[in-house]
Design a protein around this motif. Structure first.
Motif: not given
Length: 318
Positions: A278-292
Motif C-alpha cells: 500500500g501507499q504508506k509502505m511504498f512512500a516510507d521505503v522510497l523516502s528512506k531510499t531517497d535520504t540514503f
C-alpha cells in the motif's frame, strides 16, 4: 450564574467535544484509508525509451526500460539507478519497478528497469539471471555517453530475486558471462528490497543452486570495501528470517562496510510494492531510499515522496 445558563453552557461544551471527536474519527479514517491505498506498481507510468542490451543464444532479447528526468541537462552526465525485478528467478517483468523508476527520474537522475532471464521466460537458472545483471550494468557503463549517464555513479537495486541479482553483481565474482571484460560489473551503491542473500543449505533456493551455492550466495561472499548498501525487510518475510537479516548486517559491519538495514514490523515479502503493502509502505521505503542516496550525493534538494505518490495516484484514477 443561574442553573439555566450553566445547563446551556454544559450542553454547548458537550456539543463542541462531540464535534471535535467526530472530526478526529473522520480524519483518522481518511488517514488510515490513505495509508492502505493500493495501486498497480507501474502507477500508470511508461518508460521514455526501451533498448535491447543482450541477445541470448536462445529465447527473446533482453531489454532496458529507461526513464529520463524532465528537462535533463543535455551535456551533463547524470547518476543512474538500475532495478531488477523479483519473482524467485522464475518469472517477473520490468513493470515492477516503473513506479520506483519514475520517482527517481523526478528527482533528477536516470532510472532503468532491467530484464533478465528467468525460468519462465528463457528456461534459465539463477546463474543466468546473475550473469544478465552484470551484463546490464556493463552495458550501461559502455553506453554512458549516449545515454547521458555517469558510469561512476551507478546504483543497482532490486526486489527479492532481483535484489539477489543486484547483490551478486557486487559480491559474487565467479559467476560472470564476461569475466575478462575491462568494464566493471560492480555498481557504486546497492539498494536492496527484501533481497534473497543467503543461498546456503538453510537459505532460500538452495536446492536450485546447490552445485555452486557458495559462488552465488551474497551472504557467503561478504568482504571489506563493498559499496554503500541499504536494505529493507518485513519482519514476517517467509523467505528470509530475521536471524539471517541480522547476521548479514552484522557481517557487513564487522568487515567495515557502510550498510544499513530497515525492518518493517509485521510486513510480509514484497511489502515495499504499492500493489502489496500500500501507499504508506511504498512512500516510507522510497523516502528512506531517497535520504540514503542524498547522503551519498546522488540526489539533491528535499524529497517529496508523499506528495509525489498522492499526485501519481490521482492521475492514475482520472
Amino acid at each position: 450564574m443561574n442553573k439555566k445558563v450553566i445547563k446551556n453552557l454544559t450542553y454547548n461544551i458537550f456539543l463542541i467535544k462531540l464535534f471535535i471527536a467526530l472530526i478526529s474519527i473522520f480524519t483518522l479514517k481518511n488517514v488510515s484509508a490513505q495509508e492502505i491505498i493500493k495501486a498497480p506498481w507501474t502507477l500508470g507510468y511508461k518508460p521514455d525509451k526501451t533498448i535491447i542490451y543482450s541477445t541470448p543464444a536462445q529465447g527473446s532479447p533482453l531489454k532496458l526500460d529507461i526513464f529520463f528526468p524532465e528537462g535533463r541537462p543535455p551535456k551533463q552526465p547524470l547518476p543512474v539507478i538500475v532495478f531488477f525485478f523479483g519473482g524467485g528467478w522464475n518469472s517477473g517483468n520490468t513493470e515492477q519497478f516503473y513506479g520506483f523508476s519514475k520517482y527517481f527520474a523526478s528527482r533528477g537522475i536516470t532510472a532503468v528497469s532491467a530484464q533478465y532471464r528467468t525460468k519462465k521466460s528463457h528456461s534459465a537458472t539463477p546463474k543466468e539471471s546473475v550473469k544478465d545483471g552484470k551484463t546490464a550494468i556493463r552495458y550501461l557503463r559502455d553506453h554512458a555517453e549516449e545515454l547521458g549517464i555517469n558510469p561512476n555513479k551507478l546504483i543497482a537495486g532490486g526486489g527479492s530475486a532481483g535484489g539477489h541479482v543486484a547483490a551478486c553483481a557486487v559480491m559474487c565474482p565467479k559467476i560472470d558471462a564476461t569475466p575478462n571484460s575491462l568494464t566493471s560489473r560492480i555498481p557504486n551503491t546497492l539498494v536492496l528490497y527484501n533481497p534473497v542473500y543467503d543461498n546456503g543449505p538453510e537459505g532460500y533456493g538452495h536446492d536450485r543452486v546447490k552445485a555452486y551455492w557458495k559462488a552465488i550466495s551474497p551472504m557467503h561472499n561478504i568482504r571489506p570495501n563493498l559499496p554503500p548498501t541499504i536494505i529493507f525487510f518485513g519482519t514476517k518475510d517467509i523467505h528470509v528470517p530475521v536471524s539471517t537479516i541480522n547476521a548479514f548486517q552484522n557481517k557487513m559491519e564487522q568487515t567495515g562496510n557502510d550498510s544499513e538495514t530497515h525492518f518493517y514490523k509485521n510486513q510480509k515479502h514484497g511489502f515495499f510494492h504499492i500493489s502489496k503493502g500500500g501507499q504508506k509502505m511504498f512512500a516510507d521505503v522510497l523516502s528512506k531510499t531517497d535520504t540514503f542516496l542524498t547522503r551519498l550525493g546522488y540526489l539533491k534538494g528535499k524529497e517529496n515522496v508523499k506528495e509525489w505518490t498522492i499526485q501519481s495516484i490521482k492521475k492514475l484514477n482520472k
